[in-house]
Structure formats: structure tokens, C-alpha cells
Design an enzyme around this catalytic site. Structure first.
Site, PDB file in Angstrom:
ATOM      1  N   HIS A  96     -85.749  -8.068  23.004  1.00 16.01           N
ATOM      2  CA  HIS A  96     -84.895  -9.213  22.689  1.00 16.01           C
ATOM      3  C   HIS A  96     -85.716 -10.490  22.517  1.00 16.01           C
ATOM      4  CE1 HIS A  96     -81.626  -6.531  23.370  1.00 16.01           C
ATOM      5  NE2 HIS A  96     -82.086  -6.264  24.577  1.00 16.01           N
ATOM      6  N   HIS A 140     -79.135 -10.538  26.095  1.00 19.13           N
ATOM      7  CA  HIS A 140     -79.784 -10.239  24.814  1.00 19.13           C
ATOM      8  C   HIS A 140     -80.186 -11.498  24.042  1.00 19.13           C
ATOM      9  CE1 HIS A 140     -78.257  -5.822  24.269  1.00 19.13           C
ATOM     10  NE2 HIS A 140     -78.824  -6.039  25.443  1.00 19.13           N
ATOM     11  N   CYS A 164     -64.545 -28.362  23.625  1.00 15.07           N
ATOM     12  CA  CYS A 164     -63.704 -29.036  22.639  1.00 15.07           C
ATOM     13  C   CYS A 164     -62.421 -28.211  22.539  1.00 15.07           C
ATOM     14  CB  CYS A 164     -64.413 -29.236  21.297  1.00 15.07           C
ATOM     15  SG  CYS A 164     -64.900 -27.740  20.417  1.00 15.07           S
ATOM     16  N   THR A 193     -61.471 -25.823  20.408  1.00 11.10           N
ATOM     17  CA  THR A 193     -61.744 -24.401  20.161  1.00 11.10           C
ATOM     18  C   THR A 193     -63.091 -23.935  20.704  1.00 11.10           C
ATOM     19  OG1 THR A 193     -62.785 -24.993  18.081  1.00 11.10           O
ATOM     20  CG2 THR A 193     -60.424 -24.434  18.006  1.00 11.10           C
ATOM     21  N   ASP A 244     -65.290 -33.345  23.945  1.00  8.79           N
ATOM     22  CA  ASP A 244     -64.541 -34.336  23.173  1.00  8.79           C
ATOM     23  C   ASP A 244     -63.175 -34.500  23.855  1.00  8.79           C
ATOM     24  OD1 ASP A 244     -62.967 -32.202  22.346  1.00  8.79           O
ATOM     25  OD2 ASP A 244     -63.313 -32.485  20.206  1.00  8.79           O
TER      26      ASP A 244
END
Ligand code: RB5
Length: 151
Positions: free
Chosen positions: A133, A98, A65, A67, A8
Site C-alpha cells: 500500500h 490501505h 459540511c 454532505t 461550514d
């Protein structure tokens, strides 16, 4: 690798820097925007890249973005996507070993560029461990289908 990237307005500068690095390393880059600081809504961009990864048209996705959080929330709504937002190299490595993470979400406002490059390199290079996993990823995939009834 073929890597789909989207950002963004709060992540497009970091996307540009990462694209340079990926191209220099020989990766094929699919740049899905945005390319300016004009405000846009991150879900629209996250889903562009997530769809390509889920469809097998890109090997991995990298989203940007402010964060990294909105991109991560959105990408994880797409079935088959395992998006993560590591803040250090250890989390990046473990998200591959994992969790077989296939989308990396990065926050331009929270991570230094050097840290981003370290995270990116490790995340791209580290293989999935498989074994126990894989069973856990199978349980997540099952939840995508039957989350209302699964136990
Ligand atoms: C945009 O201001 C910001 O909310 C967005 O880039 C992202 O950080 C949301 O999770």
C-alpha cells in the site's frame, strides 16, 4: 493525537459533538471554525485544516459540511492530503489500513451521530498496513507532482 477540525455552517453542530468526544478521549483539538449557522464557504475552512495536517502541525484532520463531499474535494487539492468520506465503519477502517487517510470528511446531513462516532473511533484507532500500500501511496504522491505527464 493533535486533531484539526473545521466545518461550514452545515456541519458545525456535528463538529461540536465530535470535539466533545475527542476531548473526552484525551485528544488535543484545534478548532478552526466555523461556529454558527451563518452561511460560509466550505473551501476556506477545509484548507485551514488541510494545511495544518500537510505541514505536520496536526496529526489528523476532521472536516464537516452538509454532505462531507465539498470538504473532501477541497482537502484533496492540498499536496500530501489523503481525505476520505467513509459512510460506514468498513470504509473508515480500510481508508486507514490501505490508504493511510489523514483527513476524515463527514456529512452532518447524511450521517446519524452514532454512525459518525463509530466511524471516527475506528478511523482514529486503525493503523496503516504499509507494504504494497505504501508503493501505491507513493504513486499518488508522484501524481501530485507530475500529473500532466505521469502514466
Ligand atoms: C452547504 O449548503 C453545502 O453545500 C455544503 O455544506 C456541503 O455539503 C458541500 O459539499
Amino acid at each position: 493525537m493533535k486533531i484539526a477540525l473545521a466545518a461550514d455552517h452545515a456541519g458545525f453542530e456535528l463538529k461540536r459533538a465530535v470535539i466533545e468526544r475527542l476531548e473526552a478521549a484525551g485528544h488535543q483539538v484545534l478548532d478552526l471554525g466555523t461556529d454558527s449557522d451563518q452561511s460560509v464557504d466550505y473551501p476556506e475552512y477545509a484548507v485551514r485544516a488541510a494545511r495544518l495536517v500537510a505541514a505536520g502541525e496536526a496529526d489528523r484532520g476532521v472536516l464537516f459540511c452538509g454532505t462531507g463531499l465539498g470538504m473532501c474535494i477541497t482537502a484533496n487539492k492540498v499536496a500530501g492530503i489523503r481525505a476520505v468520506g467513509p459512510c460506514d465503519v468498513y470504509q473508515a477502517e480500510m481508508s486507514r489500513r490501505h490508504n493511510d487517510a489523514n483527513v476524515l470528511c463527514l456529512g452532518q446531513r447524511v450521517l446519524a451521530e452514532d454512525t459518525v462516532f463509530d466511524i471516527l473511533d475506528v478511523w482514529l484507532e486503525t493503523p496503516f498496513d504499509g507494504g504494497r500500500h505504501q508503493r501505491r501511496l507513493g504513486a499518488i504522491a508522484e501524481l501530485e507532482e507530475n500529473w500532466q505527464t505521469a502514466e
